[in-house]
Scaffold this motif. Structure first.
Motif, mmCIF file in Angstrom:
data_model
loop_
_atom_site.group_PDB
_atom_site.id
_atom_site.type_symbol
_atom_site.label_atom_id
_atom_site.label_comp_id
_atom_site.label_asym_id
_atom_site.label_seq_id
_atom_site.Cartn_x
_atom_site.Cartn_y
_atom_site.Cartn_z
ATOM 1 N N LEU A 93 0.820 -1.212 0.000
ATOM 2 C CA LEU A 93 0.000 0.000 0.000
ATOM 3 C C LEU A 93 0.856 1.266 0.000
ATOM 4 O O LEU A 93 0.485 2.257 -0.645
ATOM 5 C CB LEU A 93 -0.972 -0.007 1.180
ATOM 6 C CG LEU A 93 -2.082 -1.053 1.080
ATOM 7 C CD1 LEU A 93 -2.917 -1.068 2.342
ATOM 8 C CD2 LEU A 93 -2.944 -0.826 -0.150
ATOM 9 N N ARG A 94 1.978 1.246 0.670
ATOM 10 C CA ARG A 94 2.883 2.406 0.628
ATOM 11 C C ARG A 94 3.465 2.593 -0.773
ATOM 12 O O ARG A 94 3.650 3.720 -1.227
ATOM 13 C CB ARG A 94 4.016 2.234 1.634
ATOM 14 C CG ARG A 94 3.595 2.456 3.064
ATOM 15 C CD ARG A 94 4.764 2.264 4.001
ATOM 16 N NE ARG A 94 4.398 2.503 5.381
ATOM 17 C CZ ARG A 94 5.119 2.083 6.407
ATOM 18 N NH1 ARG A 94 6.244 1.398 6.219
ATOM 19 N NH2 ARG A 94 4.726 2.339 7.640
ATOM 20 N N ALA A 95 3.761 1.491 -1.447
ATOM 21 C CA ALA A 95 4.353 1.552 -2.786
ATOM 22 C C ALA A 95 3.317 1.817 -3.874
ATOM 23 O O ALA A 95 3.675 2.195 -4.991
ATOM 24 C CB ALA A 95 5.092 0.251 -3.088
ATOM 25 N N ASN A 96 2.036 1.633 -3.576
ATOM 26 C CA ASN A 96 0.961 1.776 -4.565
ATOM 27 C C ASN A 96 -0.172 2.651 -4.039
ATOM 28 O O ASN A 96 -1.311 2.180 -3.894
ATOM 29 C CB ASN A 96 0.421 0.391 -4.953
ATOM 30 C CG ASN A 96 1.473 -0.466 -5.597
ATOM 31 O OD1 ASN A 96 1.773 -0.312 -6.782
ATOM 32 N ND2 ASN A 96 2.066 -1.370 -4.834
ATOM 33 N N PRO A 97 0.112 3.913 -3.762
ATOM 34 C CA PRO A 97 -0.933 4.770 -3.178
ATOM 35 C C PRO A 97 -2.156 4.942 -4.084
ATOM 36 O O PRO A 97 -3.240 5.265 -3.596
ATOM 37 C CB PRO A 97 -0.216 6.102 -2.948
ATOM 38 C CG PRO A 97 0.969 6.070 -3.850
ATOM 39 C CD PRO A 97 1.364 4.634 -3.979
ATOM 40 N N GLU A 98 -1.997 4.680 -5.375
ATOM 41 C CA GLU A 98 -3.141 4.787 -6.282
ATOM 42 C C GLU A 98 -4.181 3.695 -6.032
ATOM 43 O O GLU A 98 -5.294 3.757 -6.540
ATOM 44 C CB GLU A 98 -2.674 4.739 -7.747
ATOM 45 C CG GLU A 98 -2.193 3.385 -8.227
ATOM 46 C CD GLU A 98 -0.759 3.021 -7.842
ATOM 47 O OE1 GLU A 98 -0.307 1.955 -8.269
ATOM 48 O OE2 GLU A 98 -0.101 3.792 -7.118
ATOM 49 N N LYS A 99 -3.845 2.699 -5.222
ATOM 50 C CA LYS A 99 -4.772 1.606 -4.893
ATOM 51 C C LYS A 99 -5.523 1.848 -3.579
ATOM 52 O O LYS A 99 -6.390 1.061 -3.209
ATOM 53 C CB LYS A 99 -4.025 0.276 -4.767
ATOM 54 C CG LYS A 99 -3.183 -0.089 -5.966
ATOM 55 C CD LYS A 99 -4.012 -0.570 -7.096
ATOM 56 C CE LYS A 99 -3.103 -1.104 -8.195
ATOM 57 N NZ LYS A 99 -3.771 -1.255 -9.445
ATOM 58 N N LEU A 100 -5.191 2.918 -2.872
ATOM 59 C CA LEU A 100 -5.769 3.147 -1.546
ATOM 60 C C LEU A 100 -7.279 3.348 -1.558
ATOM 61 O O LEU A 100 -7.935 3.127 -0.540
ATOM 62 C CB LEU A 100 -5.085 4.335 -0.862
ATOM 63 C CG LEU A 100 -3.634 4.111 -0.450
ATOM 64 C CD1 LEU A 100 -3.013 5.407 0.054
ATOM 65 C CD2 LEU A 100 -3.534 3.016 0.599
ATOM 66 N N HIS A 101 -7.839 3.734 -2.681
ATOM 67 C CA HIS A 101 -9.292 3.935 -2.761
ATOM 68 C C HIS A 101 -10.061 2.613 -2.873
ATOM 69 O O HIS A 101 -11.267 2.585 -2.678
ATOM 70 C CB HIS A 101 -9.636 4.817 -3.964
ATOM 71 C CG HIS A 101 -9.441 4.123 -5.272
ATOM 72 N ND1 HIS A 101 -8.193 3.911 -5.809
ATOM 73 C CD2 HIS A 101 -10.336 3.569 -6.130
ATOM 74 C CE1 HIS A 101 -8.324 3.265 -6.954
ATOM 75 N NE2 HIS A 101 -9.608 3.034 -7.175
#
Length: 125
Positions: A93-101
């Motif tokens: 999640l830290r490496a892929n903030p675009e997935k946080l939604h």
């Protein structure tokens, strides 16, 4: 077959979102609390968020194991601990903030798929 099982899992994950409305942001926050605790910082840990993270990660892993017996979405080693899985989720999640939604369970699934991809079916004999 794998695509169908993954689709079913994602539909279940997203339908659960209507009940809990938890997304990757809440999961990251909760799991960061768990990692702090694992690392020995027990003084400033939200002890209500930590069990949420641990339970959701474990539940998603168990669901994957049940649904993916024939054609797994991720080839997670049998000996991985929940602590290790939580650390993988935080890293992803830290490496892929675009997935946080995305739905929290979906982000767990995606993090395990990224960390433990299965070999192509024709490569396994």
């Amino acid at each position: 077959m794998r695509a169908q099982q993954l689709a079913v899992c994602l539909v279940l994950c997203f339908s659960a979102a209507t009940v809990s409305a938890a997304d990757g942001n809440q999961l990251l926050d909760a799991c960061q609390q768990a990692v702090k605790y694992f690392d020995g910082d027990k003084t400033d840990v939200d002890r209500f968020k930590m069990p949420y993270c641990l339970g959701l990660v474990e539940g998603t892993r168990n669901t994957m194991a049940l649904l993916d017996q024939q054609d797994p979405a991720a080839c997670v080693p049998a000996n991985i601990t929940n602590t290790q899985a939580v650390r993988l989720v935080v890293k992803y999640l830290r490496a892929n903030p675009e997935k946080l939604h995305l739905d929290a369970s979906a982000t767990i699934l995606l993090s395990l798929m990224a960390a433990y991809p299965c070999p192509p079916r024709d490569a396994v004999k």
